[in-house]
Enzyme design. Structure first.
Site, PDB file in Angstrom:
ATOM      1  N   HIS A  62       0.803  -1.216   0.101  1.00 30.13           N
ATOM      2  CA  HIS A  62      -0.177   0.052  -0.486  1.00 30.13           C
ATOM      3  C   HIS A  62       0.528   1.411   0.396  1.00 30.13           C
ATOM      4  CE1 HIS A  62       0.988  -0.481   3.969  1.00 30.13           C
ATOM      5  NE2 HIS A  62      -0.106   0.864   4.549  1.00 30.13           N
ATOM      6  N   HIS A  64       1.011   3.913   2.352  1.00 33.68           N
ATOM      7  CA  HIS A  64       1.935   4.906   3.201  1.00 33.68           C
ATOM      8  C   HIS A  64       3.358   4.906   3.009  1.00 33.68           C
ATOM      9  CE1 HIS A  64      -1.692   4.220   5.902  1.00 33.68           C
ATOM     10  NE2 HIS A  64      -2.031   5.303   5.337  1.00 33.68           N
ATOM     11  N   ASP A  66       5.607   4.268   5.011  1.00 34.75           N
ATOM     12  CA  ASP A  66       6.870   3.861   5.270  1.00 34.75           C
ATOM     13  C   ASP A  66       7.100   1.823   4.435  1.00 34.75           C
ATOM     14  OD1 ASP A  66       4.673   3.390   6.110  1.00 34.75           O
ATOM     15  OD2 ASP A  66       5.110   2.203   8.153  1.00 34.75           O
ATOM     16  N   HIS A  67       6.152   2.205   2.907  1.00 31.42           N
ATOM     17  CA  HIS A  67       6.067   0.761   2.598  1.00 31.42           C
ATOM     18  C   HIS A  67       6.854   0.832   1.077  1.00 31.42           C
ATOM     19  CE1 HIS A  67       4.088  -1.980   5.514  1.00 31.42           C
ATOM     20  NE2 HIS A  67       3.477  -0.359   5.964  1.00 31.42           N
ATOM     21  N   HIS A 140      -7.162  -1.872   5.833  1.00 31.71           N
ATOM     22  CA  HIS A 140      -6.212  -0.925   6.679  1.00 31.71           C
ATOM     23  C   HIS A 140      -6.948   0.644   6.136  1.00 31.71           C
ATOM     24  CE1 HIS A 140      -2.796   1.024   7.607  1.00 31.71           C
ATOM     25  NE2 HIS A 140      -2.035   0.966   6.669  1.00 31.71           N
ATOM     26  N   ASP A 208       0.168  -4.365   6.844  1.00 30.51           N
ATOM     27  CA  ASP A 208      -0.314  -3.991   7.502  1.00 30.51           C
ATOM     28  C   ASP A 208      -2.097  -3.738   7.240  1.00 30.51           C
ATOM     29  OD1 ASP A 208       2.209  -2.032   7.483  1.00 30.51           O
ATOM     30  OD2 ASP A 208       1.418  -0.321   7.805  1.00 30.51           O
ATOM     31  N   HIS A 266       8.064  -5.297  11.393  1.00 31.26           N
ATOM     32  CA  HIS A 266       6.897  -3.144  11.169  1.00 31.26           C
ATOM     33  C   HIS A 266       6.795  -3.338  12.817  1.00 31.26           C
ATOM     34  CE1 HIS A 266       3.284  -1.075   9.981  1.00 31.26           C
ATOM     35  NE2 HIS A 266       3.698  -0.904   8.994  1.00 31.26           N
TER      36      HIS A 266
HETATM   37 ZN   LIG Z   1       3.499   0.426   8.053  1.00 30.22          ZN
HETATM   38 ZN   LIG Z   2      -0.076   1.604   6.732  1.00 27.89          ZN
END
Ligand SMILES: [Zn+2]
Ligand SMILES: [Zn+2]
Length: 307
Positions: A62, A64, A66-67, A140, A208, A266
């Site tokens: 996804h 976000h 951090d990914h 999520h 997530d 994570h």
């Molecule tokens: Zn994350």
């Molecule tokens: Zn996320």
């Protein structure tokens, strides 16, 4: 045959001194699935001894940060290093705009090896060399998909049975290809007489999400499950609110799915090194198999096949 997870980063939204943002390379018989390259992935690859040439897939769960904020660096490195093979990119189709921004984030001498494979709907099956890559939706606040790699089922040859029928050398290959072969004594030997079914190996990557049907479908029976465990049980309400799992929930899902090796990853920056054994304890309440608490630059083999 190399089948292992190279852990590049294991932090959730905020990196820490010991944990880089996410990044995981699953190496599988010549394929290299780079999951969720977060910021700093390119440098973590250097530390881990993997190169842009090792990547054949980029799989984003996804959008976000951090990914995915490592996507620009990785795609530009693929171009700079003149990677000649095709690199396929899977990501939620709902995030197409984000993909395009990341893919073309800054000026560079682009190449044409990256092919996009946006995923949507309840399930997507994508052929990936010797395996099938399957994507399924997670739960999520933004569109999120988990992934699973499956080797097709095959057959394990039984040397004693082959020898007993005089099937040797190139005849073995012929038997495997054609299902039958003529033995030296003129008799017809069938594949089923000299082999037993061999289930394919599998691995799943679940980031997530809350517990949902997708988690269970992805993790069902896998040899290796890499799964987020952002929180401990004390923060279970927060986990549900933000669309994350606790270590206990990850363990429960792994137990119900019959997973062989469980990799927790994570982690929220709120936890210190002293808290880490609690992730193992809480996941281990339900799951009796092997649990690995992922650390940056760790290598985790796909467990050897059960024969
Ligand atoms: Zn994350
Ligand atoms: Zn996320």
């Amino acid at each position: 045959m190399l089948r292992e997870l190279v852990v590049l980063g294991t932090a959730s939204a905020v990196p820490t001194r010991r944990r880089n943002h996410n990044g995981y390379l699953l190496r599988w018989d010549g394929e290299g699935f780079l999951f969720d390259p977060g910021e700093g992935t390119q440098r973590q690859m250097l530390h881990a001894g993997v190169s842009a040439h090792d990547i054949t897939w980029i799989c984003v769960t996804h959008f976000h940060g951090d990914h995915c904020l490592g996507v620009p660096g990785v795609v530009q490195r693929i171009a700079r290093d003149r990677v000649g093979h095709q690199v396929q990119a899977a990501y939620p189709a709902a995030g197409q705009t984000y993909w395009e921004r990341l893919r073309h984030a800054s000026a560079f001498a682009d190449t044409s090896v990256i092919k996009t494979r946006p995923v949507s709907g309840e399930v997507a099956h994508l052929p990936a060399g010797p395996v099938t890559l399957t994507a399924r939706p997670l739960s999520h606040p933004v569109a999120s998909y988990g992934y699973r790699v499956d080797e097709p089922a095959g057959r394990r040859m039984l040397p004693a049975e082959l020898a007993r029928r005089g099937v040797t050398g190139p005849m073995v290959g012929e038997l495997q290809r054609n299902g039958t072969v003529t033995a030296p004594d003129g008799s017809t030997v069938h594949l089923a007489d000299c082999s037993v079914p061999r289930p394919g190996q599998s691995a799943a990557f679940v980031m997530d999400t809350r517990l949902c049907d997708g988690v269970y479908a992805l993790a069902e029976g896998v040899d290796l499950l890499v799964i987020e465990s952002t929180f401990l049980s004390a923060e279970a309400a927060l986990a549900t609110e933000y669309g994350h799992l606790t270590a206990a929930q990850a363990g429960k899902a792994a137990a119900e799915c019959g997973v062989r090796r469980l990799v927790l990853a994570h982690f929220s920056e709120r936890y210190s090194a002293d808290d880490e054994p609690r992730f193992l304890d809480e996941a281990g309440e339900a799951f009796g198999g092997e649990i690995v608490l992922a650390r940056d630059l760790m290598r985790v083999p796909v467990p050897k096949r059960q024969s």
